[in-house]
Design an enzyme around this catalytic site. Structure first.
Site, PDB file in Angstrom:
ATOM      1  N   TRP A  12       0.824  -1.219   0.000  1.00  0.00           N
ATOM      2  CA  TRP A  12       0.000   0.000   0.000  1.00  0.00           C
ATOM      3  C   TRP A  12       0.854   1.263   0.000  1.00  0.00           C
ATOM      4  CZ3 TRP A  12      -5.036  -0.234   3.473  1.00  0.00           C
ATOM      5  CH2 TRP A  12      -5.918  -1.162   2.912  1.00  0.00           C
ATOM      6  N   GLU A  97      12.139   2.222  -3.773  1.00  0.00           N
ATOM      7  CA  GLU A  97      11.844   3.565  -3.249  1.00  0.00           C
ATOM      8  C   GLU A  97      12.662   3.840  -1.991  1.00  0.00           C
ATOM      9  OE1 GLU A  97       7.572   3.163  -3.197  1.00  0.00           O
ATOM     10  OE2 GLU A  97       7.590   3.114  -5.375  1.00  0.00           O
ATOM     11  N   GLU A 165      11.415  -6.118  -9.216  1.00  0.00           N
ATOM     12  CA  GLU A 165      10.641  -4.923  -9.548  1.00  0.00           C
ATOM     13  C   GLU A 165      11.518  -3.962 -10.352  1.00  0.00           C
ATOM     14  OE1 GLU A 165       7.159  -4.467  -6.512  1.00  0.00           O
ATOM     15  OE2 GLU A 165       8.851  -3.263  -5.868  1.00  0.00           O
ATOM     16  N   GLY A 171       4.704   1.983 -11.008  1.00  0.00           N
ATOM     17  CA  GLY A 171       3.799   3.132 -11.061  1.00  0.00           C
ATOM     18  C   GLY A 171       3.743   3.828 -12.404  1.00  0.00           C
ATOM     19  N   GLY A 231       1.490  -2.697  -6.232  1.00  0.00           N
ATOM     20  CA  GLY A 231       1.364  -1.390  -5.599  1.00  0.00           C
ATOM     21  C   GLY A 231      -0.033  -0.830  -5.791  1.00  0.00           C
ATOM     22  N   GLY A 232      -0.170   0.109  -6.726  1.00  0.00           N
ATOM     23  CA  GLY A 232      -1.414   0.846  -6.927  1.00  0.00           C
ATOM     24  C   GLY A 232      -2.657  -0.019  -7.005  1.00  0.00           C
TER      25      GLY A 232
HETATM   26  P1  13P Z   1       2.855  -0.470  -8.857  1.00  0.00           P
HETATM   27  O1  13P Z   1       2.111  -1.784  -8.864  1.00  0.00           O
HETATM   28  O2  13P Z   1       2.019   0.686  -8.413  1.00  0.00           O
HETATM   29  O3  13P Z   1       3.584  -0.251 -10.146  1.00  0.00           O
HETATM   30  O4  13P Z   1       3.995  -0.598  -7.706  1.00  0.00           O
HETATM   31  C1  13P Z   1       4.802  -1.725  -7.685  1.00  0.00           C
HETATM   32  C2  13P Z   1       5.548  -1.729  -6.422  1.00  0.00           C
HETATM   33  O5  13P Z   1       6.425  -0.910  -6.189  1.00  0.00           O
HETATM   34  C3  13P Z   1       5.191  -2.746  -5.406  1.00  0.00           C
HETATM   35  O6  13P Z   1       6.131  -2.821  -4.394  1.00  0.00           O
END
Ligand code: 13P
Length: 253
Positions: A12, A97, A165, A171, A231-232
Site C-alpha cells: 500500500w 523507493e 521490480e 507506477g 502497488g497501486g
Molecule cells: P505499482 O504496482 O504501483 O507499479 O507498484 C509496484 C511496487 O512498487 C510494489 O512494491
C-alpha cells in the site's frame, strides 16, 4: 508442471487511513476458492488495526520496511520485533523507493533481512534495475549482484521471497515483456541455487511493477514467476482480487 502456491502481496506504500481497512476486509471476504497466498502490507500505523480486522481470515499482514536493530534510540524507525508484535508476519525489504530515497545499500538490506528472521517475519526482498541500466544491457548483472548482496546466508531453509521490480515499471503502467521477465527470474533462480544449493529452488520469485488485473494472468503464468508484489492496484479490493484470481488458476476466475 504445476507451480507451487503463489504469493500475491499488496504494497500500500504511504496510502491508507483507518477507513481503508474496509478494502482489506473486502479482499478477505472475496477469497473464496483462492489457491494463492495473500498478504497486504500497509503503513506501520495500520498494521495492528489491520491484523485485528483480518484475524481469522487467510490474508496475512506485512510491514514495508524495518530497522536492523531490535530496539534503541532511532527516532521514527520501526523494529522487526515491533512489526511482529503488531501482528505482521511478513516484511518488504530493499524496495527501490527505499534504496533510491534513503540510500539503502545491499549490505543494509541484508542486515534488515537478518532482523526480519530474528523476529520471525518472512522477508520479501526487492531487487530491480533502472531504465538506464536496462538500456545499457546491465539488467541481469545488476539484479544478480543485488540478490547476492541483499540475501544473508541465514536465509537458507527459511521462508522468504525475492521480488523483481524493475524501477522503470513501478507506477508507470510500463511492464517488461514476458520473455524479459522470464530472463530475469531465471537469472535470479540461478543465483539462489548457486548461493543456497537445492534450497534455493523453494522461494517464490515475485514480479512487481504495474501489475493489474488485465496483465496478471500472463505475468503470473510466466516461467519462474511465483507471485506478484502489487502497488497501486492493491489499494482497491476489486482490482487486487482480480490479480489474486489470476494467480489462483485452480480457484475461481
Ligand atoms: P505499482 O504496482 O504501483 O507499479 O507498484 C509496484 C511496487 O512498487 C510494489 O512494491
Amino acid at each position: 508442471m504445476t507451480k507451487p502456491q503463489p504469493l500475491i502481496a499488496g504494497n500500500w506504500k504511504m496510502n491508507g487511513l483507518a477507513a481503508s481497512l474496509s478494502e482489506a476486509k473486502a479482499v478477505a471476504a472475496g477469497l473464496t476458492e483462492i489457491t494463492a497466498r495473500v498478504a497486504i502490507c500497509p503503513s506501520a500505523t495500520l498494521i495492528a488495526q489491520m491484523a485485528l480486522a483480518l484475524k481469522g481470515t487467510s490474508v496475512a499482514v506485512g510491514g514495508q520496511d524495518c530497522r536492523a536493530e531490535a530496539s534503541g534510540a532511532f527516532t521514527g524507525d520501526v523494529a522487526a520485533e515491533q512489526l511482529a508484535d503488531a501482528g505482521a508476519s511478513l516484511v518488504i525489504l530493499g524496495h527501490s523507493e527505499r534504496r533510491a530515497g534513503y540510500g539503502e545499500t545491499d549490505a543494509l538490506v541484508a542486515a534488515k533481512v537478518e532482523a526480519a528472521l530474528r523476529a520471525g517475519l518472512e522477508p520479501i526482498v526487492c531487487v530491480g534495475e533502472t531504465l538506464e541500466q536496462r538500456e545499457a544491457g546491465e539488467a541481469l548483472a545488476v539484479v544478480a549482484a543485488q540478490v547476492r548482496g541483499s540475501l544473508p546466508a541465514g536465509l537458507s531453509g527459511r521462508a522468504y521471497s525475492v521480488a523483481y521490480e524493475p524501477v522503470w515499471a513501478i507506477g508507470t503502467g510500463l511492464t517488461p515483456t514476458t520473455p524479459e521477465i522470464e530472463d530475469v527470474h531465471r537469472a535470479i533462480r540461478a543465483v539462489l541455487v548457486d548461493m543456497f544449493g537445492e534450497a534455493g529452488r523453494a522461494p517464490p520469485i515475485l514480479y512487481g511493477g504495474s501489475v493489474k488485473p488485465s496483465n496478471a494472468v500472463e505475468i503470473l503464468a510466466a516461467d519462474e514467476v511465483g507471485g506478484a508484489l502489487v502497488g497501486g492496484a492493491s489499494l482497491k479490493a476489486e482490482d487486487f482480487l482480480g490479480i489474486i484470481r489470476a494467480g489462483s488458476p485452480n480457484g475461481s476466475r
